[in-house]
Design an enzyme around this catalytic site. Sequence first.
Site, PDB file in Angstrom:
ATOM      1  N   GLN A  71       0.822  -1.210   0.000  1.00 46.42           N
ATOM      2  CA  GLN A  71       0.000   0.000   0.000  1.00 46.42           C
ATOM      3  C   GLN A  71       0.856   1.261   0.000  1.00 46.42           C
ATOM      4  O   GLN A  71       2.055   1.234   0.254  1.00 46.42           O
ATOM      5  CB  GLN A  71      -0.911   0.013   1.234  1.00 46.42           C
ATOM      6  CG  GLN A  71      -2.013  -1.031   1.194  1.00 46.42           C
ATOM      7  CD  GLN A  71      -2.981  -0.866   2.361  1.00 46.42           C
ATOM      8  OE1 GLN A  71      -2.896  -1.589   3.340  1.00 46.42           O
ATOM      9  NE2 GLN A  71      -3.880   0.087   2.255  1.00 46.42           N
ATOM     10  N   HIS A  72       0.195   2.366  -0.289  1.00 43.91           N
ATOM     11  CA  HIS A  72       0.691   3.738  -0.073  1.00 43.91           C
ATOM     12  C   HIS A  72       1.723   4.234  -1.075  1.00 43.91           C
ATOM     13  O   HIS A  72       1.929   5.444  -1.188  1.00 43.91           O
ATOM     14  CB  HIS A  72       1.304   3.902   1.326  1.00 43.91           C
ATOM     15  CG  HIS A  72       0.453   3.466   2.455  1.00 43.91           C
ATOM     16  ND1 HIS A  72      -0.828   3.927   2.662  1.00 43.91           N
ATOM     17  CD2 HIS A  72       0.696   2.587   3.468  1.00 43.91           C
ATOM     18  CE1 HIS A  72      -1.331   3.376   3.744  1.00 43.91           C
ATOM     19  NE2 HIS A  72      -0.422   2.550   4.254  1.00 43.91           N
ATOM     20  N   ASP A 230      -2.282  -4.976   0.062  1.00 41.15           N
ATOM     21  CA  ASP A 230      -1.806  -6.290   0.499  1.00 41.15           C
ATOM     22  C   ASP A 230      -2.562  -6.831   1.705  1.00 41.15           C
ATOM     23  O   ASP A 230      -2.879  -8.022   1.762  1.00 41.15           O
ATOM     24  CB  ASP A 230      -0.304  -6.271   0.759  1.00 41.15           C
ATOM     25  CG  ASP A 230       0.154  -5.125   1.645  1.00 41.15           C
ATOM     26  OD1 ASP A 230      -0.674  -4.346   2.151  1.00 41.15           O
ATOM     27  OD2 ASP A 230       1.379  -4.998   1.834  1.00 41.15           O
TER      28      ASP A 230
END
Length: 464
Positions: A71-72, A230
Amino acid sequence: MALVAGIDSSTQSCKVVVRDAGTGALVRQGRAAHPDGTSCPPEAWWQALQTAIAEAGGLDDVAAVSVGAQQHGMVCLDANGAVVRDALLWNDTRSAPDAADLVAELGPGEAGPRAWAEGIGSVPVASFTVTKLRWLARNEPANAARTEAVCLPHDWLTWRLGGSGDLAALATDRSDASGTGYWSPATGEYRRDLLKLAFGKDVLLPVVLGPADSAGRTASGALLGPGAGDNAAAALGVGARPGDVVVSIGTSGTVFSVATVPAADPTGTVAGFADASGHFLPLVCTLNAARVLDAAATMLGVDHARLAELALSAPAGAGGLVLVPYLEGERTPNKPDATGSLHGLTLGTSTPAHLARAAVEGMLCALADGLDALRGQGATVNRVVLVGGGARSEAVRRIAPSVFGCPVLVPPPGEYVADGAARQAAWLTTGQAPDWTLTGAELFESDPAPTVRARYAEARDLTL
């Protein structure tokens, strides 16, 4: 037999699984490594994916494929779809000052965190995409000016698999969008005002798809799933149910549960993410997890099996030796500049066994703090489902129930992010979530050890 494929493009590697769409049985798989570091050229993910796909026997015969990923990560594209700069990953903490500034800009004192929690379900820290965009605008204005679209790692890989090259084809899902800092799980809408606050301008953002929506097709005609972050993919992979809390011990440590209402924690401890099934995924993340075990094994000059033997040979509580495992700074609590610390070192605790035990307990106590935070947001914790590379440690499995204070279910080692992506791909082919059975899980139980948690809390609060 209809086949589906799931991809896990994680921080350290790319994994591909091909499964039977009806039963979930594994047919074949492949993997490839990613570069180390906290930033990465997205092309490296693409090349690793091609290697992993080839090792898995190709995807020409699959009906659908979906991508789960870290992520991110900030992927910036120019007007022609070219990558502007290396992606800043979730574990890159250079934007910590920008996170603090953004929080303060929505109000003084407690008002700023509360406004962010109410607006996007979370209080931004350095991991979040929105803070990385502020860092880019402040430090690399030329690259910021070139940026016409911003997406996440799984969005970019899905887009590349689609092959259109059209920025308008960029798509994401609720779970990954909820980790950007400019999308609200509660309303299902982008907060473009927060994007512009951070970046100074508006940009093209991926369309947010539902769990059974398609992001297009591959060159071979396979349906492309919406994908997932994830942790949301892992929740699908293990079949998490109400009352289950998933603890994943990988590069990062995550503690999350499936909920029917969005979370909004103004302290910032719990991130109010969405999940990949249409519900919500309140989550606590630590930067330091399995690599704490790696570091302890390196210090002691042993492998992981021996580290576990040493830890289990020491008494609970390691004779008062406590390791606070902030080896790379920390996200929860938000201490990006912190370092690890060792407390209670005496002649009696100066042994390899005591240090091994302290490392395992310290890592688990940091995750148990996350479990407490979820309880504080109303989560029911009947049992913990323990996954990730760190769950393969015998010491972790046997010590975790006493630290967490509840039974711990450990599924057999597997690629649960990739499996969750494959489950989503199967969902796309039938229109309903597949009922795949998870077999071979072990249940571990032990009496709670509150004194271990209490000693850790004392040491943790001394750490700057």
